[in-house]
Design a protein around this motif. Structure first.
Motif, short mmCIF file in Angstrom:
data_model
loop_
_atom_site.label_atom_id
_atom_site.label_comp_id
_atom_site.label_asym_id
_atom_site.label_seq_id
_atom_site.Cartn_x
_atom_site.Cartn_y
_atom_site.Cartn_z
N TYR A 3 25.05 28.02 33.26
CA TYR A 3 24.04 29.19 33.79
C TYR A 3 24.84 29.84 35.44
O TYR A 3 25.38 29.54 35.59
CB TYR A 3 23.38 28.15 34.47
N PHE A 4 24.09 30.92 35.48
CA PHE A 4 24.85 32.33 36.24
C PHE A 4 23.35 32.62 36.68
O PHE A 4 22.41 32.71 36.71
CB PHE A 4 25.84 32.95 35.67
N THR A 5 23.79 32.66 38.51
CA THR A 5 22.39 33.49 38.85
C THR A 5 23.35 34.35 39.62
O THR A 5 24.19 34.75 39.64
CB THR A 5 22.08 32.14 39.93
N LEU A 6 22.80 35.18 39.92
CA LEU A 6 22.92 36.78 40.43
C LEU A 6 23.93 37.60 39.89
O LEU A 6 23.62 38.22 38.99
CB LEU A 6 23.19 36.62 42.17
N GLN A 7 25.21 37.94 40.71
CA GLN A 7 25.91 38.99 39.72
C GLN A 7 27.23 38.26 39.44
O GLN A 7 28.31 39.23 38.79
CB GLN A 7 26.81 39.50 41.28
N TRP A 8 27.56 37.03 38.78
CA TRP A 8 28.13 36.86 37.68
C TRP A 8 27.97 37.42 36.71
O TRP A 8 27.21 37.33 35.91
CB TRP A 8 28.22 34.86 37.40
N GLU A 9 28.95 38.01 36.02
CA GLU A 9 28.80 38.44 34.57
C GLU A 9 30.12 37.83 33.78
O GLU A 9 30.98 36.59 33.74
CB GLU A 9 29.62 39.83 34.47
N ILE A 10 29.51 37.87 32.20
CA ILE A 10 30.51 36.83 31.39
C ILE A 10 31.80 38.46 31.14
O ILE A 10 30.69 39.38 30.92
CB ILE A 10 29.91 36.88 30.48
N GLY A 11 32.65 38.61 30.90
CA GLY A 11 33.86 38.98 30.71
C GLY A 11 34.42 38.56 29.30
O GLY A 11 34.64 37.83 29.12
N GLN A 12 35.20 39.55 28.95
CA GLN A 12 36.83 39.07 28.19
C GLN A 12 37.90 40.15 28.40
O GLN A 12 37.69 41.23 28.73
CB GLN A 12 36.02 39.41 25.94
N ARG A 13 39.06 39.15 28.02
CA ARG A 13 40.45 40.73 28.34
C ARG A 13 41.87 39.89 27.50
O ARG A 13 41.69 38.49 27.11
CB ARG A 13 40.88 40.01 30.25
N LEU A 19 41.78 36.73 23.21
CA LEU A 19 41.06 37.09 23.80
C LEU A 19 40.75 36.16 24.63
O LEU A 19 40.30 35.10 24.31
CB LEU A 19 40.21 37.77 22.74
N LEU A 20 40.78 36.23 25.94
CA LEU A 20 40.20 34.90 26.73
C LEU A 20 38.75 35.36 27.52
O LEU A 20 38.90 36.45 27.88
CB LEU A 20 41.15 35.14 28.10
N TYR A 21 38.34 34.82 27.28
CA TYR A 21 36.73 35.01 27.95
C TYR A 21 36.47 34.65 29.34
O TYR A 21 36.90 33.34 29.61
CB TYR A 21 35.14 34.33 27.41
N ASN A 22 36.06 34.98 30.11
CA ASN A 22 35.60 34.51 31.89
C ASN A 22 34.19 35.35 31.89
O ASN A 22 33.60 35.92 31.92
CB ASN A 22 37.11 35.06 32.31
N TYR A 23 34.00 34.19 32.73
CA TYR A 23 33.06 34.44 34.69
C TYR A 23 33.70 35.19 35.34
O TYR A 23 34.44 34.23 36.12
CB TYR A 23 31.99 33.44 34.25
#
Length: 908
Positions: A3-13, A19-23
């Motif tokens: 669970y995330f609050t405020l500005q953290w986002e899910i990304g991938q690279r 393909l790596l997913y990240n917060y």
């Protein structure tokens, strides 16, 4: 999942084609950033107080940004929050505590990713689960993975002990102690233990398992000895090849049976080769010296075949023949040095009468001769008693003599005489008195005037084999005041000489008092005098059919097998609760004989303070000894379980029962040798009974009435110093042991001499140290203990005296109110302000363990008493308030604190 609050986002690279997913978050231009990313609820293993958090992440170099007013950071924070249940999406920053700040080793510039891997420790976890959270305060960071784990010490086998997989401890328990268990067919005196480190490694194994008899260590297991090999005891040794003259053993053998015609002596170890019987001596020659009348010298050559033994001894038998029959030469003929137990092959015979024919026979014997009926000379069957007649009589005594049938070759003979009053009292026949005698005559004193007595006698061989009883005959004492025609009746004394390595019963054991007068008492007959132990069992114990015995529950383990609680239901008798001793499978014949010998001993006793033998099972495969059932078990354990719950009056009453039982045994010329609280049993009425006759032996017939052992273990803490030094046991040494039992009882089962080694105990006793008075021990009781521990055994009280003294104390309860002086630092073996290594106690738990009160560790902890400084401030009321209720425990802790205070002030 996060669970995330405020500005953290899910990304991938894409990295290297994957393909790596990240917060990620990158608010480097904003001020006062406070961005949180929280995990889902993580369940905690119940014993894992420490977990490891492995992070894979990237942090961008702040210099890669061009803006002039950046508030960029290059670190972020790790937090943890514990909970007993999942709180869902509810999130409050105040619930979290900071673990650490995470700084990267590698800073990534624009367009270049350098992965960081950091592992952090989260310690002191105690709830059912927890959440992790990551706080960003203005960095450009991406988290690619979070791995949470704990460490364990893997299941292992060390020194034949198995230890389970164990979760490693945390910072408050750097070494976690783990108890293990021995592998199959292995045992250990103490439970195996080992320590698990915080890194998941095993260190410092304590104690060691060893393979049971018949097994040897191989590849972390105990494997059976191969056929033809054996191992007799618990040890780390390998199996040994069966010795010479033994039969090949099967797998898992603990001994190798002797071949037919070969034997081991009682003192031979199981590892020794078996021996044959010696052959007859050779070339017996008699020579006379000139000018020497009635004197000759016998000489012979040694046995050609010694049977493989070096303990060959010779016996010379003398017969006097008149042409019609032969009879023993009698005591008039003298032998120098002796006619028995001769090492040399010559002997001088004197006091021979002229004009008579003498026949001499020499027999060779060794340590194994007793196990065979084969002799170099004559049969060992006892002669038959043919006639008994009255020699003389008075109003209080009868003098009798009897004849025996002559054998072509006589043997040394003893006799068993039984007599009783002819009258019938209260509808019951009076019981027989049994005497064992060395001659074919006896004088019996202390009889009733004008009374008819019935007598019968049987002969016994040197090995104890009985012959048939003579016909029962009547003889009467004279009326009061009348004298026999023989006014100068000579009082007869009988002296017993050792025949073999077994102890024998002599008449001075049967008749002995301070006035040296002969008087009939029931006497103990050593079952070891019987060559066939089954004869002794049949004589002294009742046979029970196994269908009458029902085993219900295992209540202990004896030397030979399990002990059960059960029911004895004999037709015509009330159902009775009993204890059943069993013989474990795979026993040897010697083990069976040793097992049943205890029943042969117990069967001769009849006293309310001696454990009662109900009977034995011997005629079936599974031998059993059945005794009365004692509900409260062994006295030492009962006292420990009821520490402080009984008054001094009750304890002294229990001691009175033990003393009465020992007086009965002493009156029967019997030495127990292993008197200790562990060998006293307690029934539901708190009545104490003496038991366990495994080490017991009858008094030997010498002037001091002692028994000398040839080896074996001695219970040092309970044994008199002369018995330890010279291996001689008397009723006086039993009195010493009774003094130790008194101390055990008054100390509620405390171990005598505490944690002192056997060597330290012996040294202390020889330097006149004696156990101090236990807490609240009456002074009169402690003074009696000290009398039992006098160095000079002749000055110790007898059991009759002890019973009288205790009876006086019980009749005057006020005499128990005066308490003996008590020094807590000595009397409960307090290590003052330091542990066993001399260093100060590191914790309250360590102190409580040193005085055997560890069960109260939690009470002290809950009360907030966590340091020894706080302990020193406690008073009796404080101890009671934290939950210590038993008076004995309350006093032990209070006295310990008193000792700590005293030692502390001395140090200051």
């Amino acid at each position: 999942f996060f669970y995330f609050t405020l500005q953290w986002e899910i990304g991938q690279r894409a990295v290297n084609g994957s393909l790596l997913y990240n917060y990620y978050i990158c608010n480097v231009e904003g001020r006062e950033q406070d961005n949180w990313l929280r995990t889902t609820f993580i369940q905690r293993h119940p014993t894992a107080s420490r977990v490891f958090v492995e992070l894979r992440f990237v942090v961008r170099d702040c210099n890669s940004f061009n803006a002039d007013s950046l508030t960029c950071k290059e670190t972020f924070n790790l937090y943890v929050s514990e909970a007993d249940a999942d709180i869902g999406t509810a999130f409050r920053k105040g619930q979290f505590r900071k673990v650490t700040t995470i700084a990267p080793d590698e800073i990534s510039s624009l367009g270049e990713m350098k992965m960081n891997i950091e592992t952090k420790v989260v310690d002191n976890l105690s709830h059912k689960g927890f959440y992790l959270a990551f706080q960003d305060i203005g960095a450009c960071v991406a988290i690619y993975s979070v791995r949470v784990y704990y460490k364990t010490c893997p299941a292992t086998v060390k020194s034949l002990a198995m230890f389970p997989e164990t979760v490693a401890g945390g910072e408050n328990q750097a070494l976690r102690e783990v108890a293990g268990s021995c592998v199959s067919n292995a045992v250990s005196e103490d439970q195996p233990r080992i320590y698990c480190t915080t890194d998941g490694e095993w260190v410092v194994p304590v104690s060691q398992c060893q393979c049971s008899p018949g097994f040897e260590a191989m590849n972390d297991a105990c494997q059976e000895c191969q056929p033809g090999f054996f191992k007799p005891s618990v040890s780390s040794e390998t199996c040994k090849l069966c010795p010479e003259n033994t039969q090949p053993s099967g797998p898992g053998a603990i001994s190798c049976t002797c071949k037919e015609g070969f034997y081991r002596a009682l003192e031979d170890p199981e590892t020794a080769a078996c021996s044959g019987l010696p052959s007859a001596p050779q070339s017996l020659v008699a020579t006379t010296a000139q000018m020497s009348i009635g004197r000759l010298q016998l000489s012979w050559k040694p046995s050609a075949d010694t049977g493989g033994r070096s303990d060959i001894r010779y016996t010379v038998v003398c017969e006097r023949c008149d042409g019609r029959a032969c009879q023993p030469c009698g005591e008039k003929v003298r032998f120098d040095p002796s006619n028995t137990d001769l090492k040399e092959t010559r002997v001088t015979v004197s006091e021979l009468e002229p004009h008579l024919n003498y026949t001499f026979t020499v027999e060779a014997r060794s340590g194994v001769s007793q196990f065979s009926n084969k002799r170099a000379t004559s049969s060992i069957n006892p002669p038959k008693v043919t006639a008994m007649h009255l020699v003389d009589s008075s109003s209080t005594s009868l003098s009798l003599q009897w004849s025996v049938s002559h054998l072509s070759k006589p043997v040394a003979t003893r006799y068993e005489l039984m007599f009783r009053k002819k009258e019938i009292a209260n509808g019951k026949v009076t019981t027989y008195t049994v005497l064992v005698l060395e001659k074919n005559s006896v004088q019996i004193s202390d009889l009733s005037p004008s009374t008819v007595y019935l007598f019968k006698v049987q002969a016994l061989s040197p090995e104890g084999n009985p012959g048939s009883y003579s016909l029962e005959q009547e003889f009467s004492t004279l009326p009061q005041g009348e004298q026999s025609e023989n006014d100068s009746l000579i009082e007869l004394f009988f002296f017993y000489r050792r025949r073999n390595s077994h102890t024998r019963q002599g008449p001075e054991d049967t008749y002995f008092s301070s006035s040296d007068q002969l008087k009939p008492l029931k006497t103990y007959v050593d079952p070891h005098t019987y060559e066939d132990p089954n004869m002794a069992v049949l004589k002294f114990a009742s046979e029970i059919h196994p269908s009458h015995v029902t085993k219900q529950k295992v209540i202990g383990a004896g030397e030979f097998g399990e002990v059960y609680r059960g029911i004895l239901k004999v037709p015509g008798r009330k159902e009775t609760a009993v204890a059943i001793k069993t013989l474990k499978p795979g026993y040897t014949e010697k083990q069976r004989q040793d097992f049943l010998s205890e029943a042969s001993i117990m069967g001769q006793f009849s006293h309310q303070n001696i454990i009662r033998l109900e009977g034995v099972v011997t005629k079936f495969k599974h031998a059993m000894i059945v005794t009365e059932y004692m509900e409260n078990g062994a006295l030492d354990k009962y006292l420990k379980d009821h520490d402080g719950e009984m008054s001094s009056f009750q304890l002294v009453g229990m001691l009175r029962g033990i003393a009465a039982g020992m007086k009965y045994l002493s009156d029967m010329s019997y030495v127990h040798r292993d008197l200790a609280a562990r060998n006293i049993l307690v029934n539901s009425n708190l009545e104490c009974k003496v038991s366990d006759f495994g080490l017991s032996r009858v008094l030997e017939d010498d002037p001091e009435g002692t028994y000398t052992t040839s080896g074996g273990k001695i219970p040092i803490r309970w044994t008199a110093p002369e018995a330890i030094a010279y291996r001689k046991f008397t009723s006086a040494s039993d009195v010493w042991s009774f003094g130790i039992v008194m101390w055990e009882v008054m100390a509620f089962g405390e171990r005598p001499y505490w944690d002192m080694s056997n060597h330290e105990v012996m040294k202390a006793i020889n330097e006149a140290f004696r156990l101090p008075a236990p807490m609240d021990c009456p002074s009169a009781v402690y003074q009696l203990m000290l009398q039992c521990w006098l160095q000079d055994r002749s000055k110790r009280p007898r059991f009759g005296d002890i019973v009288s003294i205790i009876d006086k104390l019980l009749k005057s309860p006020d005499s128990l109110k005066t308490i003996a002086d008590f020094d807590p630092r000595v009397s409960i073996r307090l290590p003052s302000t330091s542990g066993s290594d001399g260093s100060p106690f590191r914790s309250v738990a360590e102190w409580l363990e040193s005085i055997k009160m560890s069960q109260y560790s939690e009470n002290f902890s809950i009360a907030g008493i966590v340091g020894m400084e706080q302990v020193l401030q406690m008073k009796s009321e404080d101890i009671r308030n934290i939950g210590v209720r038993l008076p004995g425990h309350l006093k032990r802790i209070a006295y310990s604190i008193l000792g700590l205070k005293d030692q502390t002030s001395t140090l200051i």
